[in-house]
Design a protein around this motif. Structure first.
Motif, short mmCIF file in Angstrom:
data_model
loop_
_atom_site.label_atom_id
_atom_site.label_comp_id
_atom_site.label_asym_id
_atom_site.label_seq_id
_atom_site.Cartn_x
_atom_site.Cartn_y
_atom_site.Cartn_z
N SER A 26 0.81 -1.23 0.00
CA SER A 26 0.00 0.00 0.00
C SER A 26 0.84 1.27 0.00
CB SER A 26 -0.93 0.01 1.22
OG SER A 26 -1.83 -1.06 1.18
N PHE A 27 1.83 1.34 0.89
CA PHE A 27 2.65 2.55 0.98
C PHE A 27 3.38 2.81 -0.33
CE2 PHE A 27 6.64 4.73 1.81
CZ PHE A 27 6.25 5.81 2.58
N ARG A 28 4.01 1.78 -0.85
CA ARG A 28 4.77 1.93 -2.10
C ARG A 28 3.87 2.39 -3.24
NH1 ARG A 28 5.51 -0.68 -6.67
NH2 ARG A 28 4.29 -2.50 -6.04
N ILE A 29 2.73 1.75 -3.37
CA ILE A 29 1.85 2.05 -4.50
C ILE A 29 1.20 3.42 -4.35
CG2 ILE A 29 -0.36 1.35 -5.55
CD1 ILE A 29 0.70 -1.56 -5.28
N ALA A 30 0.85 3.81 -3.12
CA ALA A 30 0.30 5.15 -2.91
C ALA A 30 1.27 6.22 -3.40
CB ALA A 30 -0.01 5.36 -1.43
#
Length: 529
Positions: free
Chosen positions: A272-276
């Motif tokens: 989630s963090f990376r893709i956000a």
């Protein structure tokens, strides 16, 4: 998995999110974002409105050959047929049919006032438009979802008609009827009660689509799921017009971590963090630092009291493990710092300070004293690391000795202002006197400094000043106020922030520049001789 029909994670970033003020996506942008969404593992990606928006038509055509989705299914968005025209003869319905998208999401009016004033047709004709369009697309092999626009406002105004729209859509073959809080003004308890009533009254499979105008989009989405909906729509980072849509990442994280629902493929929540942030790079609209779960400050701790507790057990001041969404805990060092904050931050930076109480006290006192003069270390990790390494080693890291610097700015005949900086220093045993030009004094100093040391440290050619922020700290003093400068430097792979403070903006900038270069050379000490 998200592709299971038991529960749908439906992303609308490429259409609804793209309606955000200041956000403009090219077809290439949309393809890049779609790949990230598929990597996250969402079940459905709404690609846009083919036939109505040329870029969206092109997107669906290119997606057929340029994207190989592993998790998601594309959905084309469009409206029900026009009043008085058969669905088979409606040009925009034909564009949906010919888009190649296996799923079509239709938007329909469910508020009687919108039917009569916006569509300018009768309530019965609107029902016929819904039924005809759903049946036509189903007969041509496409799966159909229906978004009931302004549903909650329509329900309040005319409950019977809003429910009839849902019934007609379900009976015509719509797999899901999504209830839309289009104006974003419904609160969670009322929304949940309405969802339960719709389920009991219609028996349709329901979804939820929330806007954030009252700050409740995520809470409303979760309330709807708890009331029985099995299809949730939202956008990455909460993009969308006005105040945005439900942040799909927060919705999914809450349902997975707080309600034990498995919505994404195993392990994908940690992306989630990376893709956000990867999607933010494409949109050029970064996530808020305080965004739940994936914001840079989501697991950042500043107060000394918090740090003391976290040192004992990180869970004491965190609602979940940040690693579950790919984020990380950060310790912010500030005037509020205690010994525990400094110890934990030091450990984060690779310094074991636990056994040296005197050193920790000295660093803590120095941080507090410097912040009282205007420095900030919570936003300038690199400057804090330089301070810490100086206290540990007993001397300041230095790769060059500055004799002097000066900068002048002149206005030329053509009206253009140009700055010229001269730097005198010793680097690698050689004295250098360098003059550099720039479009401002800081740009000129940056250029002169890097030219002056590049012979001794060629790696400095990789360094680039990528951000520059100035803040006046005591505004009542006017032009003689204390100035704080934050400079972000990058080597093309990583970036770091340094701080400088002074009454003179150029002096403060020079301090931050020197620290930025020094820290970069420390980072590349394997190639620095």
């Amino acid at each position: 998995m998200s592709t299971s029909d038991e529960f749908h994670v439906y992303d609308t970033t490429l259409r609804d999110g793209a309606q955000q003020e200041g956000l403009a996506l090219s077809v290439a942008d949309k393809i890049a974002i779609a790949q990230h969404l598929d990597d996250l593992g969402v079940g459905f990606i709404e690609g846009g409105w083919p036939g109505a928006v040329p870029k969206d038509t092109e997107f669906f055509a290119r997606a057929k050959t340029e994207l190989r989705l592993r998790n998601a299914t594309f959905a084309a968005f469009g409206a029900t047929r026009k009043p008085g025209v058969a669905a088979a003869d409606d040009a925009q319905v034909a564009a949906l049919r010919e888009s190649g998208a296996p799923v079509v999401t239709l938007v329909a009016k469910s508020h009687d006032a919108h039917v009569e004033r916006a569509l300018r047709t009768s309530l019965d004709e609107n029902l016929a438009m819904v039924a005809d369009t759903v049946r036509h697309l189903r007969e041509n092999g496409q799966r159909v979802f229906l978004d009931t626009e302004h549903f909650f406002d329509g329900y309040r105004a005319n409950r019977a008609y809003a429910l009839e729209v849902v019934r007609v859509a379900a009976e015509a073959g719509s797999d899901v009827v999504a209830l839309c809080d289009t104006n974003g003004g419904t609160l969670p308890r009322e929304l949940q009660e309405i969802v339960r009533d719709v389920l009991e009254s219609t028996g349709a499979r329901l979804g939820i689509h929330c806007h954030n105008d009252s700050g409740c989009a995520v809470a409303n989405s979760i309330a709807a799921v708890e009331a029985g909906v099995t299809h949730v729509q939202g956008t990455v980072n909460g993009y969308g017009e006005r105040t945005g849509n439900a942040d799909l990442l927060a919705v999914v994280a809450n349902l997975e971590l707080k309600r034990g629902m498995k919505l994404l493929p195993e392990g994908n929540l940690a992306e989630s963090f990376r893709i956000a942030h990867a999607i933010a790079e494409v949109t050029n609209v970064p996530p808020s630092a305080r965004q739940p779960y994936v914001g840079l400050s989501a697991f950042a701790h500043k107060a000394g009291l918090h740090a003391s507790a976290i040192k004992v057990d990180p869970d004491l001041y965190q609602h979940t493990d940040p690693g579950l969404v790919g984020n990380d805990m950060r310790m912010l060092v500030s005037e509020m710092a205690g010994r525990a904050s400094v110890e934990l931050k030091g450990k984060e930076l690779g310094f074991d300070l636990g056994n040296d109480r005197e050193l920790v006290s000295r660093v803590t006192d120095r941080v507090k004293e410097m912040e009282s003069r205007g420095y900030t270390f919570e936003a300038a990790d690199a400057s804090f690391e330089l301070l810490l390494s100086e206290e540990v080693a007993g001397h300041r890291a230095s790769f060059f000795d500055v004799e002097s610097w000066r900068v002048i700015t002149e206005s030329r005949a053509d009206g253009e202002a140009v700055s010229e900086a001269t730097v005198k220093l010793v680097a690698g045993g050689e004295r250098e006197v360098v003059t550099g030009e720039g479009n401002g004094p800081v740009n000129a100093l940056d250029h002169a400094l890097r030219v002056a040391i590049e012979r001794a440290y060629p790696v400095v050619n990789k360094f680039e000043l990528v951000d520059y922020k100035v803040r006046i700290l005591d505004q009542g003093h006017g032009t003689d106020a204390v100035i704080r400068v934050l400079i972000q430097t990058s080597d093309g792979e990583r970036s770091w922030v340094t701080v400088g403070v002074g009454h003179n903006i150029v002096e403060a900038s020079w301090e931050a520049l020197v620290d930025g270069v020094t820290f970069g050379l420390l980072r590349h000490k394997e190639v620095v001789r």
